[in-house]
Write an enzyme that holds these catalytic residues in place. Sequence first.
Site, mmCIF file in Angstrom:
data_model
loop_
_atom_site.group_PDB
_atom_site.id
_atom_site.type_symbol
_atom_site.label_atom_id
_atom_site.label_comp_id
_atom_site.label_asym_id
_atom_site.label_seq_id
_atom_site.Cartn_x
_atom_site.Cartn_y
_atom_site.Cartn_z
ATOM 1 N NE ARG A 76 -3.382 2.456 2.459
ATOM 2 C CZ ARG A 76 -3.248 3.308 3.461
ATOM 3 N NH1 ARG A 76 -2.690 2.948 4.590
ATOM 4 N NH2 ARG A 76 -3.715 4.531 3.344
ATOM 5 C CG HIS A 120 -0.636 9.060 3.505
ATOM 6 N ND1 HIS A 120 -0.843 7.733 3.793
ATOM 7 C CD2 HIS A 120 -0.185 9.607 4.652
ATOM 8 C CE1 HIS A 120 -0.504 7.485 5.050
ATOM 9 N NE2 HIS A 120 -0.093 8.614 5.610
ATOM 10 C CD GLU A 165 -4.228 7.741 9.649
ATOM 11 O OE1 GLU A 165 -3.643 8.769 10.033
ATOM 12 O OE2 GLU A 165 -3.867 6.603 9.986
ATOM 13 C CG ASN A 294 -5.025 3.544 8.569
ATOM 14 O OD1 ASN A 294 -5.206 2.553 7.877
ATOM 15 N ND2 ASN A 294 -4.522 4.665 8.096
ATOM 16 C CE1 TYR A 296 0.311 2.683 13.384
ATOM 17 C CE2 TYR A 296 -1.666 3.836 12.678
ATOM 18 C CZ TYR A 296 -0.438 3.264 12.382
ATOM 19 O OH TYR A 296 0.032 3.268 11.094
ATOM 20 C CD GLU A 363 -1.434 4.060 7.997
ATOM 21 O OE1 GLU A 363 -1.124 4.485 9.136
ATOM 22 O OE2 GLU A 363 -1.604 4.808 7.026
HETATM 23 O O1 IFM Z 1 3.002 7.540 10.006
HETATM 24 C C1 IFM Z 1 1.633 7.622 10.186
HETATM 25 C C2 IFM Z 1 0.918 7.476 8.865
HETATM 26 O O2 IFM Z 1 1.329 8.418 7.944
HETATM 27 C C3 IFM Z 1 -0.579 7.641 9.054
HETATM 28 N N1 IFM Z 1 -1.065 6.774 10.109
HETATM 29 C C4 IFM Z 1 -0.361 6.757 11.345
HETATM 30 C C5 IFM Z 1 1.127 6.537 11.106
HETATM 31 C C6 IFM Z 1 1.886 6.523 12.450
HETATM 32 O O3 IFM Z 1 1.728 7.729 13.106
#
Ligand code: IFM
Length: 462
Positions: A76, A120, A165, A294, A296, A363
Amino acid sequence: MPTSFPPGFVWGAATAAYQVEGAVHEDGRTPSIWDTFCRTPGKVLNGDTGDTATDHYHRRAEDVRLMSELGLGAYRFSVSWPRVQPTGKGAASRSGLDFYRRLVDDLLAHGIKPVLTLYHWDLPQELETAGGWPARDTAHRFADYAELVARALGDRVDSWATLNEPWCSAFLGYAAGIHAPGRTDDAAALRAAHHLNLAHGLGARALRATLPRGARIAVVLNPNAVRARTTSPGDLDAQRRIDALSTRIFTGPMLRGAYPADLIADTAGITDWSFVHDGDTSVIKHPLDWLGINYYAPSVVSATTDNHPSPAPSPYPGAQSVTFHQPPGPRTAMDWTVDPTGLHDLLMRFTHEAPGLPLAVSENGAAYDDTVDARGAVRDPDRIAYLHGHFDAVLRALGDGADVWGYFVWSLMDNFEWAYGYSKRFGIVYVDYSTLARTPKASAGWYRDVIRAGRVLPVPTG
Ligand code: IFM
């Protein structure tokens, strides 16, 4: 819970143009808002810029070989708007597009599926100067750009995402000012969010009209796995507000064709939303073929109990009544809590809210303070443990009925982490920024073995 991933499950890695390409002055590329932001003193740690980044623009072939050695099934990446359409309008740059043609050809030659994101975060600076995302015209410029890229690459790329995002573009860029273009204007941020939504809808329509039948069109969001600290009405209301401002502001119009009434009410003191024109929300609700998620870390919020909200501009317009708390658990180098249950929650949420819409984890990954040891190896057991937990969460969601077609680790390699510059390493491949040499970390070898086995392997000990 299943013990292995379904046949055909796609394992990939992700990057983004400004974070890896470098070559910012080559082949007619013009500055993006990130080039400008990086040159604004105090905005990016250590004054780092994406001028060289990981030099992927010149090391493309080597990087694709590396992906192949890791057994990746998909890559990606994002296209740099100012590289392929300098200044953000008008004719395409042939040399800019050629870079992506070569990249895609290399990927296909290695049996790696290209998954392309159009935006992006690297808006051509000229479009920001003309008003940026708070200006409606930017959405129309995006649709033209989408068509131009689709014409060039539609014969060889079948998986497309419009935006990555949009929450970060709108709220980190125009409300908190910690991302480019660094503005701190709540009303402008809400307008930006709407025009990003509109750009998505117009862009998806342009893609559908231009791409061959069978192309799969998506948007990539970072929905917030937000939890209330307690079940008190105040804390639950704080959760509702943040959910509206971070997730439903996008999924409302995209999936249901309407902005949430509570969001409009919560932000009434900031804007009257008159920038939403008749018909906009039906454009935004363009049918999707998949949704990228995405993830985290989760967030925990409560109602604010003291009267001293943080003086720093917030990325949540009108939510001064909300306090964020650090969730318990181990943390990554970003200080983000490791909690895979948030990923499972989001996958199940969209399974229920958008029945029938295939999902991808577009992500997921973690930054740690990796170092190269005396033998030249990079041992990153914390990252392996992080990935292990999140792969389990995906498996659990699959067992619970989620339709997840793929997983993309963030990131293929260490890269420019926005306002943190090069200080945070998210890669499964280590990049030595003085030589630009790539060294696969232990996590890359473990990921390769997981891909081969099609199941979550134990975290190696020792
Ligand atoms: O590096 C970023 C990415 O560009 C977008 N999503 C989160 C990642 C980590 O912060």
